[in-house]
Design a protein around this motif. Structure first.
Motif, short mmCIF file in Angstrom:
data_model
loop_
_atom_site.label_atom_id
_atom_site.label_comp_id
_atom_site.label_asym_id
_atom_site.label_seq_id
_atom_site.Cartn_x
_atom_site.Cartn_y
_atom_site.Cartn_z
N SER A 91 75.97 -20.70 -43.68
CA SER A 91 76.38 -19.49 -44.38
C SER A 91 75.65 -19.36 -45.70
O SER A 91 75.87 -18.40 -46.44
N GLY A 92 74.82 -20.33 -46.06
CA GLY A 92 74.07 -20.24 -47.30
C GLY A 92 74.96 -20.15 -48.53
O GLY A 92 74.74 -19.32 -49.42
N GLY A 93 75.96 -20.99 -48.60
CA GLY A 93 76.81 -21.02 -49.78
C GLY A 93 78.02 -20.12 -49.70
O GLY A 93 78.98 -20.26 -50.46
N MET A 94 77.99 -19.18 -48.76
CA MET A 94 79.13 -18.25 -48.64
C MET A 94 80.33 -19.00 -48.05
O MET A 94 80.18 -19.85 -47.19
N CYS A 95 81.52 -18.61 -48.51
CA CYS A 95 82.71 -19.39 -48.16
C CYS A 95 83.41 -18.90 -46.90
O CYS A 95 84.47 -19.37 -46.54
N HIS A 96 82.87 -17.92 -46.21
CA HIS A 96 83.52 -17.42 -44.99
C HIS A 96 82.46 -16.84 -44.07
O HIS A 96 81.32 -16.64 -44.48
N LEU A 97 82.85 -16.55 -42.86
CA LEU A 97 81.97 -15.81 -41.95
C LEU A 97 82.53 -14.41 -41.79
O LEU A 97 83.74 -14.23 -41.75
N ASP A 98 81.67 -13.43 -41.67
CA ASP A 98 82.16 -12.08 -41.39
C ASP A 98 81.73 -11.69 -39.97
O ASP A 98 81.12 -12.48 -39.25
N VAL A 117 84.38 -19.09 -26.27
CA VAL A 117 83.59 -19.51 -27.43
C VAL A 117 84.57 -19.88 -28.53
O VAL A 117 85.48 -19.11 -28.84
N ILE A 118 84.39 -21.08 -29.09
CA ILE A 118 85.21 -21.45 -30.24
C ILE A 118 84.32 -21.41 -31.47
O ILE A 118 83.25 -22.03 -31.51
N LEU A 119 84.73 -20.62 -32.45
CA LEU A 119 84.02 -20.54 -33.72
C LEU A 119 84.70 -21.48 -34.69
O LEU A 119 85.86 -21.27 -35.06
N GLU A 120 84.01 -22.54 -35.08
CA GLU A 120 84.56 -23.42 -36.11
C GLU A 120 84.17 -22.83 -37.45
O GLU A 120 83.03 -22.94 -37.89
N ASN A 121 85.12 -22.16 -38.07
CA ASN A 121 84.85 -21.46 -39.32
C ASN A 121 84.66 -22.47 -40.45
O ASN A 121 84.92 -23.65 -40.30
N THR A 128 88.32 -17.23 -45.56
CA THR A 128 88.17 -17.09 -44.11
C THR A 128 89.26 -16.19 -43.54
O THR A 128 89.06 -15.52 -42.53
N ALA A 129 90.42 -16.15 -44.21
CA ALA A 129 91.54 -15.35 -43.71
C ALA A 129 91.35 -13.86 -43.99
O ALA A 129 91.99 -13.02 -43.38
N GLU A 130 90.49 -13.54 -44.94
CA GLU A 130 90.37 -12.14 -45.38
C GLU A 130 89.30 -11.37 -44.65
O GLU A 130 89.23 -10.15 -44.75
N PHE A 131 88.45 -12.08 -43.91
CA PHE A 131 87.37 -11.39 -43.20
C PHE A 131 87.57 -11.54 -41.71
O PHE A 131 87.49 -12.64 -41.17
N ASP A 132 87.82 -10.43 -41.06
CA ASP A 132 87.97 -10.41 -39.61
C ASP A 132 86.61 -10.74 -39.00
O ASP A 132 85.61 -10.09 -39.32
N THR A 133 86.56 -11.76 -38.15
CA THR A 133 85.28 -12.15 -37.54
C THR A 133 85.02 -11.38 -36.25
O THR A 133 83.93 -11.45 -35.70
N GLY A 134 86.04 -10.67 -35.76
CA GLY A 134 85.91 -10.00 -34.47
C GLY A 134 86.42 -10.87 -33.33
O GLY A 134 86.29 -10.52 -32.17
N ALA A 135 87.02 -12.02 -33.68
CA ALA A 135 87.52 -12.94 -32.66
C ALA A 135 88.67 -12.32 -31.87
O ALA A 135 89.42 -11.50 -32.39
N THR A 136 88.81 -12.78 -30.61
CA THR A 136 89.90 -12.31 -29.76
C THR A 136 91.24 -12.80 -30.33
O THR A 136 92.20 -12.05 -30.42
N LYS A 137 91.28 -14.08 -30.71
CA LYS A 137 92.48 -14.67 -31.32
C LYS A 137 92.07 -15.57 -32.48
O LYS A 137 90.95 -16.08 -32.51
#
Lengths: 223, 113
Positions: A91-98, A117-121, A128-137
């Motif tokens: 993520s290059g220093g960023m604290c979450h994935l979008d 697919v499991i995304l290990e955030n 991480t809680a504030e950005f919806d990644t588009g995950a199913t669950k």
């Protein structure tokens, strides 16, 4: 020269990401790919839990793993040893994935023929809680050494997840951890959450977790 | 770090808005942030120059408006500020309330031509 004029935008900052996440979720639904976003603090056992989850499910479904970290590829190497398809995202220093980064990760991984697919955030209970990644669950891990007061400190995370795994329950006797108090605090924020106590080390509770995953992936296939 | 991600999202949204509305020059960007949002205005201001660097927004000014974290008391109907009253109604002491606002994080407007 024209004078400056005021142009009203009135848009939530999260709106762009929310829209991108929504369309990613819809695409995954059409392709019958179940994406689980797994979040937690650093050191709570995300990678070990993923390795145990792969062991439990690899005979019945095709699994891919997205490993997100600020730097390094130690987690991706650990997963790659199992022979599971895995890609490391930095993520290059960023604290979450979008949602956009998640989309790029999925494209890099290749979801053709993949069921789960499991995304290990990134290890972080806040952004991480504030950005919806588009995950199913969405799922999170809270480990026993972190303490049962975490829902009070990080309410956003606990209120948005579908599943809470309470990991390292084999270490319960060494810590002042009150599972009932935790349950009560979490359910007050999120009455619908499923709470599963596990030990990724001893395997305790992993059957319930694997059952939840199986049902969720099946539901994604059938809908 | 937390703020940088969202400021980059602000820049992306504003640039997109500018392009779609034929805006050639942006002077000021106005954000609205609730008192109860998880963002710190000072940090937003600090990382803004880095987020706009090298974009069409490089020379813009950032202005932040703070919106109050207000609640409506479920027992007596009074509207009160949650932060200044420690989460309880100052009139009747009830802690049953409905949030009216304060978690916003909005791009309100831009001054442009």
């Amino acid at each position: 020269m024209d004078a400056f004029k005021i142009l009203e935008i009135k848009k939530s900052v999260y709106e762009g990401n929310d829209a991108r996440a929504k369309s990613l979720r819809a695409e995954l639904g059409r392709d019958k790919v179940f994406l689980l976003n797994l979040m937690s603090s650093p050191g709570s056992g995300k990678t070990t839990t993923i390795l145990r989850t792969i062991e439990a499910l690899e005979a019945e479904m095709r699994i891919g793993i997205l490993e997100a970290d600020i730097d390094s590829d130690v987690d991706a190497r650990a997963v790659a040893k199992t022979g599971t398809r895995v890609i490391q995202l930095h993520s290059g220093g960023m604290c979450h994935l979008d949602a956009e980064m998640t989309r790029q990760g999925l494209a890099g991984l290749g979801t053709e023929g993949i069921d789960l697919v499991i995304l290990e955030n990134i290890g972080n209970l806040i952004c991480t809680a504030e950005f919806d990644t588009g995950a199913t669950k969405n799922a999170m891990i809270l480990s026993v050494p972190e303490g049962d007061d975490k829902p009070l400190k990080y309410p956003v995370m606990f209120s948005m997840v579908d599943v809470l795994l309470v990991n390292k329950i084999d270490a319960m006797e060494f810590f002042d951890f009150d599972l009932e108090a935790l349950r009560e605090r979490v359910l007050r924020l999120n009455p619908k959450v499923r709470i599963i106590p596990i030990s990724a080390k001893t395997g305790e509770g992993m059957d319930q977790w694997a059952d939840w995953m199986r049902a969720a992936v099946r539901h994604c296939k059938e809908s | 770090m937390h703020e940088l991600g969202v400021v980059i999202e602000v820049v992306r949204t504003v640039l997109d808005f500018a392009e779609r509305n034929g805006v050639t020059r942006i002077e000021t960007v106005v954000l609205q942030m609730g008192e109860l949002s998880s963002m710190v205005p000072k940090y937003i201001e600090d990382c803004y120059p880095a987020a706009v660097y090298g974009t069409k927004m490089q020379d813009t000014t950032l202005r932040i408006e703070i919106l109050p974290g207000n609640a409506l008391c479920g027992a007596c109907g009074k509207v009160f500020n949650l932060l200044r009253n420690a989460g309880g109604c100052p009139a009747c002491g009830s802690e049953e309330w409905e949030l009216l606002g304060g978690k916003e994080f909005m791009i309100k407007e831009i001054a442009a031509r």
